[in-house]
Design a protein around this motif. Structure first.
Motif, PDB file in Angstrom:
ATOM      1  N   THR A  15     -59.820 -59.246 -43.264  1.00  0.00           N
ATOM      2  CA  THR A  15     -59.372 -58.414 -44.385  1.00  0.00           C
ATOM      3  C   THR A  15     -58.949 -59.264 -45.569  1.00  0.00           C
ATOM      4  N   THR A  16     -58.213 -60.335 -45.313  1.00  0.00           N
ATOM      5  CA  THR A  16     -57.792 -61.225 -46.401  1.00  0.00           C
ATOM      6  C   THR A  16     -58.998 -61.796 -47.144  1.00  0.00           C
ATOM      7  N   HIS A  20     -60.177 -60.850 -51.018  1.00  0.00           N
ATOM      8  CA  HIS A  20     -60.223 -61.936 -52.001  1.00  0.00           C
ATOM      9  C   HIS A  20     -61.639 -62.189 -52.511  1.00  0.00           C
ATOM     10  N   SER A  42     -56.418 -51.577 -43.015  1.00  0.00           N
ATOM     11  CA  SER A  42     -55.554 -52.541 -43.713  1.00  0.00           C
ATOM     12  C   SER A  42     -55.924 -52.694 -45.185  1.00  0.00           C
ATOM     13  N   ALA A  43     -57.224 -52.687 -45.493  1.00  0.00           N
ATOM     14  CA  ALA A  43     -57.639 -52.811 -46.896  1.00  0.00           C
ATOM     15  C   ALA A  43     -57.217 -51.591 -47.697  1.00  0.00           C
ATOM     16  N   TRP A  46     -53.580 -51.967 -48.434  1.00  0.00           N
ATOM     17  CA  TRP A  46     -53.392 -52.913 -49.535  1.00  0.00           C
ATOM     18  C   TRP A  46     -53.647 -52.224 -50.874  1.00  0.00           C
ATOM     19  N   PHE A 177     -51.570 -66.374 -49.610  1.00  0.00           N
ATOM     20  CA  PHE A 177     -52.307 -65.224 -49.074  1.00  0.00           C
ATOM     21  C   PHE A 177     -51.345 -64.185 -48.496  1.00  0.00           C
ATOM     22  N   ALA A 181     -50.716 -60.358 -49.958  1.00  0.00           N
ATOM     23  CA  ALA A 181     -50.940 -59.180 -49.120  1.00  0.00           C
ATOM     24  C   ALA A 181     -49.755 -58.218 -49.172  1.00  0.00           C
ATOM     25  N   GLN A 182     -48.559 -58.754 -49.168  1.00  0.00           N
ATOM     26  CA  GLN A 182     -47.362 -57.919 -49.143  1.00  0.00           C
ATOM     27  C   GLN A 182     -47.159 -57.156 -50.445  1.00  0.00           C
TER      28      GLN A 182
END
Length: 212
Positions: A15-16, A20, A42-43, A46, A177, A181-182
């Protein structure tokens, strides 16, 4: 171009990297859509966090965690320069559908023997997909690398001998990263001169150069 980030093993940073990669291309002026094909969403989380923070939308995020992805993704690609798929861990039907949708598969792995063993399942699924898509391109991405460790070098050497090969650009284990995300941000928004931002820019450029 439809790029899918896939690995049967969870926790490898799909996901990260997907967020990105999409963000870097959007930063460069491309029209980008990210498909969240992970049932965990998760995306999408975000993207919602970004909205709560009042931040500009860089790219669209669409939830499509279903095994009709290979039929729906090409329609989204008609209105975008790039589509990035954040794939699911261990959902075989979804994984196969994402493989059939993609022009390029990126397989994130961490510098660990366990990731090497888990990737064998992913390579078997890739082999199945190539029966129907013989020209489907694929690359490993070495992610969350601690600097100058023996295991990172050994993993890179092992992947260099594989088909598919590994990208030359590796991605480090960076605090930027986690911070991004947070907050619903991306590394280049937190600090455009950071190592994380520079690695992602080089990563996106190398992905775009891969023949398809």
């Amino acid at each position: 171009m439809i790029v899918a980030l896939l690995n049967q093993k969870g926790g490898v940073g799909k996901t990260t990297l997907a967020l990105h990669l999409a963000g870097q291309w959007a930063r460069e002026g491309r029209r980008v859509t990210l498909i969240d094909a992970d049932p965990q969403g998760s995306a999408l989380d975000w993207s919602q966090q970004r909205g709560r923070e009042g931040l500009e939308r860089l790219f669209g995020v669409v939830g499509l965690a279903r095994d009709t992805l290979h039929r729906e993704a090409p329609e989204l690609a008609c209105d975008a320069d790039h589509v990035v798929i954040d794939g699911p861990p261990r959902v075989a039907g979804l994984m196969r559908s994402a493989l059939l949708a993609a022009d390029l598969v990126l397989i994130p792995v961490q510098p660990s023997p366990f990731d090497g063993w888990a990737s064998a399942e992913m390579l078997a699924l890739l082999g199945e997909a190539r029966i129907y898509r013989p020209h489907l391109a694929a690359r490993f991405v070495l992610n969350r690398c601690a600097a100058r460790t023996v295991i990172a070098r050994e993993t890179a050497d092992t992947l260099a001998e594989n088909d598919p090969p590994a990208l030359a650009q590796t991605i480090g284990q960076r605090v930027a990263f986690a911070d991004a995300a947070q907050s619903g941000r991306l590394a280049f928004e937190v600090d455009p001169d950071s190592l994380a931002a520079r690695e992602i820019a080089a990563f996106a450029a190398e992905v775009e150069r891969i023949p398809r």
